[in-house]
Design an enzyme around this catalytic site. Structure first.
Site, short mmCIF file in Angstrom:
data_model
loop_
_atom_site.label_atom_id
_atom_site.label_comp_id
_atom_site.label_asym_id
_atom_site.label_seq_id
_atom_site.Cartn_x
_atom_site.Cartn_y
_atom_site.Cartn_z
N GLY A 1 4.91 -2.75 -2.16
CA GLY A 1 6.01 -2.22 -1.33
C GLY A 1 7.00 -1.38 -2.11
N GLY B 1 1.59 2.73 -4.57
CA GLY B 1 0.19 2.77 -4.11
C GLY B 1 -0.56 1.47 -4.31
N SER B 2 0.17 0.33 -4.24
CA SER B 2 -0.51 -0.94 -4.51
C SER B 2 -1.55 -1.28 -3.44
CB SER B 2 0.51 -2.07 -4.69
OG SER B 2 0.73 -2.75 -3.49
N ASP C 1 -2.93 8.36 -1.80
CA ASP C 1 -2.95 7.10 -2.56
C ASP C 1 -4.37 6.61 -2.81
OD1 ASP C 1 -0.24 7.32 -2.25
OD2 ASP C 1 0.09 5.28 -1.54
#
Ligand code: MEV
Length: 331
Positions: A112, A116-117, A161
């Site tokens: 968050g 780009g997790s 992403d």
């Protein structure tokens, strides 16, 4: 028992957030904070998804994943939904019955925060599961599976992403085209996380309102941001790191003028610059989330520790040329 492990990198936008929405170019780079996904064979008729850092573990009847029209899964926590989509899409594309398995997520990328997790987790999930099923890991397939999952999280994302998480390196993005390019520097970066959650959509709308009321002025700001990205692209290809820092500072000033920075981001940016960073700016939508500083290797410790003293989470990282990779293969 069979198992596969894959990892994929997170990313930062180095230039061009917000102006990219208006057709100007942006540059994003993969960073060496990675998400790891392990797929283990299991006994029984269940598939299990585990995300220990969210304290989540979910059992899904295997049959549910094999239905030709893939149903929604009631009660799925939103954080697991894209992973579930990734699993379904991977199985569907390879058209094969997998053995029961457990998917365990272990991400070093703060969630968050605009890094780009979720895309990295999705890419690593698709790759680890493909390997587990004995299939070659085709990067184009992995990328499009992860994009399907990204749509669940972000509505209609640009795809930058998942592309970065799959292929790594640096991407020059001008709607609708993306091109990967070589950077002649390892780009030592420090990421500062304000820890403040924000919705990208709110910030994009805020900029839209400013644009609607001040078209002549704001469109010029966007076009200067576009110029900055173009020049940054040249400098990155030539390895002109010092000059790149100046462009980051210019880009941050323009983002401030759009009203998307805040006191936390500005404090981190100023502290990074005062302690020796070459350049610093907010990254992503702003309003919270993260900033990024470009720093010479020998100043990394000093800059990171001054930023940490402000009380924020700070990560030392650098460009990751490598995208998704199989860490342990069962093939
Ligand atoms: C958010 O990470 C980047 C923005 O430019 C929005 C977008 O490109 O979709 C603010």
């Amino acid at each position: 028992m069979r198992h596969s492990v894959a990892s994929a990198p997170g990313k930062v936008i180095l230039f061009g957030e917000h102006s990219v929405v208006y057709g100007e170019p942006a540059i994003a780079v993969a960073i060496n904070l990675r998400a790891y996904v392990r797929v283990d064979e299991l006994d029984g008729n269940y598939t299990v998804i585990e995300a220990p850092h969210y304290s989540i573990s979910k059992r899904i009847p295997l049959g549910l994943l094999l239905k030709p029209t893939l149903p929604d899964f009631p009660g799925m926590e939103s954080v697991l939904e894209p992973i579930y989509v990734c699993i379904k899409e991977t199985i569907k594309r390879f058209d094969e019955l997998p053995k029961p398995f457990k998917v365990r997520i272990d991400s070093k990328i703060p969630p968050g925060a605009g890094l780009g997790s979720s895309a990295a987790v999705n890419v690593a999930t698709a790759a680890a599961l493909s390997d587990f099923m004995g299939c070659d890991v085709d990067l184009k397939e992995i990328n499009s599976i992860a994009y399907e999952a990204e749509r669940i999280v972000h509505g209609s994302p640009s795809g930058i992403d998942n592309t970065i998480a799959t292929f790594g390196g640096a991407i020059y993005y001008k709607k609708p085209e993306m091109k990967k390019f070589e950077v002649r520097s390892e780009l030592p970066l420090i990421v500062g996380d304000t820890g403040i959650e924000r919705r990208t959509r709110d910030l994009v709308e805020k900029v839209r309102r400013l644009y609607d009321r001040n078209k002549e002025i704001v469109s010029r700001i966007f076009s200067i941001m576009g110029e900055i990205s173009k020049r940054a692209y040249d400098y990155m290809m030539e390895g002109e790191v010092d000059a790149l820092g100046t462009l980051m500072n210019l880009n941050h000033g323009l983002l401030v003028s759009l009203g998307v920075s805040n006191i936390h981001l500005d404090k981190l940016v100023h502290t990074a610059l005062e302690s020796g960073a070459l350049g610093a700016k907010l990254t992503g939508a702003g309003g919270g989330g993260c900033m990024v500083a470009l720093v010479k290797n020998e100043r990394m410790e000093e800059v990171a520790s001054s930023m940490r003293k402000l009380g924020y989470s700070v990560y030392s990282t650098k460009l990751s040329k490598e995208g998704v990779r199989i860490e342990e293969s069962c093939g």
